[in-house]
Design a protein around this motif. Structure first.
Motif, mmCIF file in Angstrom:
data_model
loop_
_atom_site.group_PDB
_atom_site.id
_atom_site.type_symbol
_atom_site.label_atom_id
_atom_site.label_comp_id
_atom_site.label_asym_id
_atom_site.label_seq_id
_atom_site.Cartn_x
_atom_site.Cartn_y
_atom_site.Cartn_z
ATOM 1 N N UNK A 73 -2.108 48.505 7.346
ATOM 2 C CA UNK A 73 -0.698 48.564 6.974
ATOM 3 C C UNK A 73 0.171 49.155 8.086
ATOM 4 N N UNK A 74 -0.456 49.689 9.126
ATOM 5 C CA UNK A 74 0.286 50.355 10.182
ATOM 6 C C UNK A 74 0.873 49.347 11.164
ATOM 7 N N UNK A 75 1.928 49.774 11.838
ATOM 8 C CA UNK A 75 2.506 48.997 12.928
ATOM 9 C C UNK A 75 2.020 49.623 14.232
ATOM 10 N N UNK A 76 1.466 48.820 15.111
ATOM 11 C CA UNK A 76 0.974 49.357 16.382
ATOM 12 C C UNK A 76 -0.511 49.161 16.521
ATOM 13 N N UNK A 77 -1.107 49.952 17.415
ATOM 14 C CA UNK A 77 -2.522 49.753 17.725
ATOM 15 C C UNK A 77 -3.412 49.942 16.501
ATOM 16 N N UNK A 78 -3.099 50.922 15.646
ATOM 17 C CA UNK A 78 -3.922 51.166 14.468
ATOM 18 C C UNK A 78 -3.949 49.985 13.521
ATOM 19 N N UNK A 79 -2.813 49.300 13.375
ATOM 20 C CA UNK A 79 -2.759 48.135 12.502
ATOM 21 C C UNK A 79 -3.557 46.968 13.044
ATOM 22 N N UNK A 80 -3.483 46.745 14.346
ATOM 23 C CA UNK A 80 -4.229 45.642 14.963
ATOM 24 C C UNK A 80 -5.717 45.942 14.963
ATOM 25 N N UNK A 81 -6.065 47.200 15.272
ATOM 26 C CA UNK A 81 -7.478 47.598 15.358
ATOM 27 C C UNK A 81 -8.184 47.568 14.010
ATOM 28 N N UNK A 82 -7.425 47.499 12.914
ATOM 29 C CA UNK A 82 -8.048 47.444 11.590
ATOM 30 C C UNK A 82 -8.754 46.117 11.337
ATOM 31 N N UNK A 83 -8.423 45.096 12.147
ATOM 32 C CA UNK A 83 -9.065 43.797 12.017
ATOM 33 C C UNK A 83 -10.254 43.711 12.973
ATOM 34 N N UNK A 84 -11.326 43.032 12.560
ATOM 35 C CA UNK A 84 -12.338 42.623 13.508
ATOM 36 C C UNK A 84 -11.743 41.559 14.424
ATOM 37 N N UNK A 85 -12.332 41.370 15.603
ATOM 38 C CA UNK A 85 -11.740 40.419 16.537
ATOM 39 C C UNK A 85 -11.685 39.011 15.961
ATOM 40 N N UNK A 86 -12.783 38.533 15.365
ATOM 41 C CA UNK A 86 -12.792 37.183 14.801
ATOM 42 C C UNK A 86 -11.770 37.055 13.689
ATOM 43 N N UNK A 87 -11.679 38.088 12.853
ATOM 44 C CA UNK A 87 -10.710 38.095 11.747
ATOM 45 C C UNK A 87 -9.285 38.034 12.293
ATOM 46 N N UNK A 88 -9.035 38.774 13.364
ATOM 47 C CA UNK A 88 -7.701 38.784 13.972
ATOM 48 C C UNK A 88 -7.372 37.414 14.545
ATOM 49 N N UNK A 89 -8.311 36.822 15.294
ATOM 50 C CA UNK A 89 -8.065 35.532 15.924
ATOM 51 C C UNK A 89 -7.913 34.421 14.902
ATOM 52 N N UNK A 90 -8.605 34.547 13.769
ATOM 53 C CA UNK A 90 -8.578 33.494 12.749
ATOM 54 C C UNK A 90 -7.376 33.576 11.819
ATOM 55 N N UNK A 91 -6.467 34.502 12.054
ATOM 56 C CA UNK A 91 -5.266 34.548 11.232
ATOM 57 C C UNK A 91 -4.699 35.924 11.000
ATOM 58 N N UNK A 92 -5.488 36.976 11.267
ATOM 59 C CA UNK A 92 -4.954 38.320 11.111
ATOM 60 C C UNK A 92 -3.739 38.576 11.981
ATOM 61 N N UNK A 93 -3.680 37.887 13.115
ATOM 62 C CA UNK A 93 -2.542 38.077 14.016
ATOM 63 C C UNK A 93 -1.222 37.692 13.351
ATOM 64 N N UNK A 94 -1.266 36.786 12.378
ATOM 65 C CA UNK A 94 -0.029 36.379 11.708
ATOM 66 C C UNK A 94 0.568 37.529 10.901
ATOM 67 N N UNK A 95 -0.285 38.311 10.228
ATOM 68 C CA UNK A 95 0.200 39.479 9.493
ATOM 69 C C UNK A 95 0.761 40.513 10.461
#
Length: 264
Positions: free
Chosen positions: A134-156
């Motif tokens: 739920x955070x904005x910044x590095x903590x929010x991005x780091x909450x995703x695994x890399x595959x999860x982030x690349x597969x759509x987490x980046x949109x959130x």
């Protein structure tokens, strides 16, 4: 626009260079940003202009290359930055760095003797943070695994970042963004704060006055770091209050800071 190869695969860091006298001033952006967008106004202000100035983009960001086989740790970012500066013939640089850029800049100042002569950090991370989606910044991005982030987490992440940050974040390689954020959230060992406190160059830490002093401010001051509040701004101090930012930075680059006696 100039560039330097910084990896075995010839991946390049790029920067906008303004001519002028020495010492060279190096401006380093934060996570998901680009230095020309964040620092051009300040670097062109008469109180800061006149020095050779490099508005540099870290690997994976802005105009620099975005290799997918680079780990984007703070140490690797720092070594790539050091390689680029040496390629450009820079030594004894005055480094002005924002957010993650400040966290990165502490490392070459500690690891590469003679590269950095003065350090101005702008609301930079000095300790690890706990990942939180739920955070904005590095903590929010780091909450995703890399595959999860690349597969759509980046949109959130995009939706939480807002239009202003996304304007530069979208230029960042997605692997670069996730790995940089993950390593920033983890920090370094020793921590960035400990490394900063051990440095023997003049150091200034600027922070938004509304947020109050950073954690450990008294210890920072005791080690010779000038801890300076800047009014009427948030994290993006140079954009929110450019007049106060330029004034505080010009003062930081002009003052002689007595360093603590480390012999006793």
């Amino acid at each position: 626009m100039r560039s330097a190869p910084v990896t075995a695969g010839d991946d390049r860091i790029r920067w906008v260079e303004l001519p002028g006298r020495e010492p060279t001033r190096v401006y380093v952006h934060g996570l998901g940003a680009t230095s020309p967008a964040y620092f051009t106004r300040a670097a062109a202000d008469p109180r800061l202009a006149g020095h050779r100035s490099l508005l540099i983009d870290l690997l994976g960001h802005g105009h620099s290359d975005r290799p997918t086989d680079f780990d984007y740790s703070l140490e690797s970012h720092a070594d790539a930055l050091a390689t680029a500066l040496r390629y450009a013939g820079v030594g004894d640089a005055e480094v002005i760095a924002h957010g993650m850029g400040g966290s990165v800049a502490i490392v070459p100042a500690a690891r590469h003797a003679g590269l950095v002569s003065r350090l101005v950090l702008i609301d930079s991370d000095l300790a690890p943070v706990t990942p939180d989606a739920a955070a904005i910044g590095s903590g929010g991005i780091a909450a995703y695994g890399e595959r999860e982030f690349l597969d759509g987490g980046w949109e959130a992440v995009r939706d939480r970042a807002g239009a202003h940050w996304w304007a530069t974040m979208r230029l960042t390689g997605r692997e670069a963004l996730h790995r940089s954020a993950t390593h920033l959230a983890r920090g370094t060992s020793p921590t960035m704060r400990e490394l900063l406190m051990r440095l023997e160059v003049p150091r200034t830490y600027l922070f938004p006055a509304v947020d109050g002093p950073p954690s450990g401010a008294e210890a920072l001051a005791g080690s010779g770091v000038r801890v300076v509040p800047v009014p009427d701004c948030g994290h993006n101090i140079m954009l929110d209050n450019p007049e106060a930012f330029v004034r505080a930075t010009a003062e930081a680059l002009a003052v002689t800071v007595p360093q603590p006696d480390r012999t006793g």
